[in-house]
Design an enzyme around this catalytic site. Structure first.
Site, short mmCIF file in Angstrom:
data_model
loop_
_atom_site.label_atom_id
_atom_site.label_comp_id
_atom_site.label_asym_id
_atom_site.label_seq_id
_atom_site.Cartn_x
_atom_site.Cartn_y
_atom_site.Cartn_z
N GLU A 82 36.53 29.11 43.58
CA GLU A 82 35.64 30.34 43.76
C GLU A 82 34.48 29.81 44.76
O GLU A 82 33.17 29.27 44.62
CB GLU A 82 35.08 29.82 42.00
CG GLU A 82 35.16 30.09 40.98
CD GLU A 82 36.54 31.68 40.85
OE1 GLU A 82 35.61 32.69 41.32
OE2 GLU A 82 36.70 32.05 39.81
N CYS A 145 30.81 30.66 32.32
CA CYS A 145 31.18 29.92 33.95
C CYS A 145 30.83 30.21 35.41
O CYS A 145 29.78 29.29 35.78
CB CYS A 145 32.45 30.08 33.96
SG CYS A 145 33.96 29.29 33.08
N HIS A 165 38.81 27.53 39.08
CA HIS A 165 39.17 28.78 37.71
C HIS A 165 40.56 28.85 37.23
O HIS A 165 41.80 28.46 38.24
CB HIS A 165 39.21 29.84 37.04
CG HIS A 165 37.24 30.41 36.40
ND1 HIS A 165 36.68 31.24 37.04
CD2 HIS A 165 37.37 30.21 35.02
CE1 HIS A 165 36.13 31.26 36.41
NE2 HIS A 165 36.34 30.98 35.59
#
Ligand code: PCA
Length: 191
Positions: A82, A145, A165
């Protein structure tokens, strides 16, 4: 003696996910070592305020050289690095403390976006050269998250912070492959 510490966090269960693979991957890598570094793993509650408080306590205690958060993305079929977190709270389901904000900021008055403090394009290129299948993602969601990632990037500007993730366990992604991929990423980051 390892002189560098990696703080590796996974998340516990949350509505729709009884057995979160991110917790198992993190715990299985607890105490694993590389060249001059050691992993300290912890499992965070899927509760956005408490998760950050636990991270802040761990960072104060362990003074990690690298902070890697893991979470599961149930709609994903790949391991995603991410690249950024957004300062937005918009939960589709409640967290485990029953909180379900659908508006507001993670950190009031902080920037709208924070980029990872790890060079993820470079990491992804190295990972692929090493045979690890990873994808870059610019959307960590709007749930716990993303909120945890944003809060860590905001609170610890001097520590490289990354969010990974992982997909749910499947035939393509058995637990062993998830672990090897995360562990391979740590080795590349600390080489
Ligand atoms: N995944 C959720 C929260 C905890 C987890 O493992 C998310 O993507 O926000």
């Amino acid at each position: 003696m390892p002189d560098r510490t990696v703080l590796l966090t996974g998340f516990g269960a949350f509505p729709g996910v009884d057995d979160n693979p991110s917790a198992r991957v993190a715990l299985d890598l607890h105490d694993s070592v590389g060249d001059g570094w050691r992993v300290h793993a912890a499992v965070l509650p899927v509760a956005w305020k408490r998760a950050h408080d636990e991270v802040a306590d761990l960072v104060a205690r362990l003074k990690p050289n690298l902070l890697v958060h893991l979470g599961v993305a149930t709609d994903s079929a790949v391991v995603r690095l991410e690249t950024r977190a957004v300062n937005v709270l918009h939960f589709r389901v409640a967290d485990v403390d029953g909180a379900q904000p659908t508006a507001g900021e993670v950190i009031p008055l902080a920037p709208l976006l924070l980029e990872s403090t790890v060079d993820l394009s470079r990491l992804a290129a190295h990972a692929r050269l090493s045979g690890l299948e990873v994808a870059l993602s610019d959307d960590a969601g709007r749930y716990v998250c993303n909120a945890t990632y944003f809060a860590s990037l905001h609170a610890f500007p001097d520590i490289p912070v990354l969010f990974i993730h992982i997909p749910p366990v499947s035939e393509t992604w058995p637990m062993a492959r998830l672990m090897l991929t995360v562990s391979g990423i740590l080795h590349l980051l600390l080489a």
